[in-house]
Design a protein around this motif. Sequence first.
Motif, mmCIF file in Angstrom:
data_model
loop_
_atom_site.group_PDB
_atom_site.id
_atom_site.type_symbol
_atom_site.label_atom_id
_atom_site.label_comp_id
_atom_site.label_asym_id
_atom_site.label_seq_id
_atom_site.Cartn_x
_atom_site.Cartn_y
_atom_site.Cartn_z
ATOM 1 N N LEU A 17 -20.234 -56.936 10.013
ATOM 2 C CA LEU A 17 -21.511 -56.253 9.842
ATOM 3 C C LEU A 17 -22.429 -56.598 11.010
ATOM 4 O O LEU A 17 -22.756 -57.770 11.234
ATOM 5 N N THR A 71 -25.696 -51.540 12.291
ATOM 6 C CA THR A 71 -25.021 -51.018 11.098
ATOM 7 C C THR A 71 -25.838 -51.302 9.846
ATOM 8 O O THR A 71 -26.024 -50.423 8.981
ATOM 9 N N TRP A 103 -28.942 -48.970 9.822
ATOM 10 C CA TRP A 103 -28.649 -47.597 9.371
ATOM 11 C C TRP A 103 -28.423 -47.556 7.862
ATOM 12 O O TRP A 103 -28.895 -46.627 7.182
ATOM 13 N N ALA A 144 -23.968 -45.574 10.002
ATOM 14 C CA ALA A 144 -23.659 -46.948 9.618
ATOM 15 C C ALA A 144 -22.158 -47.174 9.504
ATOM 16 O O ALA A 144 -21.652 -48.243 9.855
ATOM 17 N N GLY A 162 -20.734 -46.651 13.456
ATOM 18 C CA GLY A 162 -21.230 -47.549 14.496
ATOM 19 C C GLY A 162 -21.311 -46.926 15.866
ATOM 20 O O GLY A 162 -20.834 -47.510 16.836
ATOM 21 N N ALA A 179 -15.424 -46.491 6.525
ATOM 22 C CA ALA A 179 -15.781 -47.872 6.837
ATOM 23 C C ALA A 179 -14.567 -48.692 7.253
ATOM 24 O O ALA A 179 -14.666 -49.579 8.112
#
Length: 605
Positions: free
Chosen positions: A162, A166, A169, A203, A206, A311
């Motif tokens: 993380l 990120t 967002w 997010a 990236g 993700a």
Amino acid sequence: MSDQSPDQSPDTSVRPELSPESGGTGESVSGAGLPSTAAAEPKSEAPAGEPAQASAPPVPPQASAPPVPPQNAGPAASAGLRTSPVTDVWQRRGQKPPPGVLSRLRPPSPPAAASATLWSVLATALLSALLLADGLGPNLLIVAVPAALGAYFAARSAGRVLKPWTASWAVGGLALLVIPALREAGWPVFLAVVSALALGSLALHGSRSWPGVLLGSLGLFPSVAGGVRWGWRGVRARAGDSGGRVRAVVRSAAVAAVLLVVFGALFASADAAFADLLGSLTPDVSIGDSPWRVFLFVLGAAGALTAAYSAAAPVRWDGITVRPGKARERAEWAIPLIVLNLLFAAFIALQLVVLLGGYDKVLEETGLLPAEYARQGFWQLLWATVLTLLVIALALRWAPRGGPRDRILVRSVLGVLCVLTLVVVASALRRMDLYVHAFGLTRLRISVAAVELWLGVVLILIIAAGIFGARMLPRAIAASAAVGVMAFGLLSPDGMIAEQNVHRYTSDSTSGKTIDIEYLKGLSADAVPALNELPEPLRSCVLEHFQRDLALDDTPWYATSWGEARARDILKAASVQNHGTECYGLGQEADERDGFEEEPSYDPY
């Protein structure tokens, strides 16, 4: 192409040597079509440092076997002629097509979905089916929380870390979903939801470059099908590895549901207050809306899986590079922009004359009324701002890039253009202020004014990028757009419209200004607090429409915004009076200002 290797050749005394010119067929052919004897002759000397080996007797040329032509090679190869490899126009079984753009930008397939991710997806799907069928409100934020947790668990299982942008967002996207919980107006809610999806996509991916920010905000759509397949593989893997744990969890959930239903029904029948509380907290599920809820369940599951898959294996949109244009000579590049700067300077000089006291003289020479002068120029100045940003983008693409002197030239010319454009933005906003003062505020007027203000912020960011560097510019502009949408929703545009029109009408009753109650009736419940300040009978004539609609609306708490709840409380505290036919004709008089008469239905924008 031949399917036969040299090891599978017939009984020969000499193995043909592979040659690059042979096409990989295991044979060597000369230009005359005769087999080469050099490959058949044994080496007489061993390499240095190695013992000499016994050499085989030479083999006469006629004793060596002819080269075996490749299968399906045609008569030319059988005759010993030089041939090039034949490309098979039909793809053979097992050959994969070349990878597409997304395959090159996406990392390898992520590991199977973890149990925490799958449970988060299930929670998102259930909450979507139970809460979203009655409308939008706090329920949208409630549904988004488990979806965000599922994406976090998927990223962590894939080894992603993380990072600050990120997290920014993600927090910004969740914060934008507060707008549906606060405002009842549909248009700021729509902008907030779309912006929240864009920030959530950023997010997950990236991105930081211009293609990354522009495409990354829409990057969830290419991952829908892959996310569903990835989730199904995860379910099968977890079901196969867990043994009886899945069945145990299902049995526990079923027993807990039965206990809640049985004892909840008993307590509800025993106490009326508890029954009201339970009824307000639990969703009202009926058989009639079952197809709609099933669709919402599938939509919630697919959306959560898409977010989790993105993700775990994000598309690296930053891998798309846009090559800069051909650099121009200094004079060729700078002369058009310098001319444009001089034109902007001349226009701004005239605006300064108007602001310093020449306003009446300009109106006298043009023959325009103040409202006409303001209305005439705003849209032109808005388009001038947009086109200036396009000119700056194209100028940077073909800017000279020879050395420090070229960088100084580019920054100087474009910096002056940005500063002059900021003055144009201020002039446009001033004209809008004059027009609103004359005819009141509407949804379109406040929207275009907000867009013009944001364009001014973009110009300031471009100036800052010219001074400190442009590495952060794409993300800074995206963040400014999200902040603008957030501020627009928090300020309640419908409430501002109603407040400005009410203040304009009640501030000076002798000015002859009227108020268009028919337009104000079309606003949302966010406008009720301001409309409640109108004198009678205007107050009741405007609010009777809201009271009737709110009385018929029985949406549950999770689909009710704070603006709607506040409007109900205001109307309950001070009920609306029935004025009958007296409401007809109120607020319908023509608006006269400086001799200019405007019909109430006339709204240029």
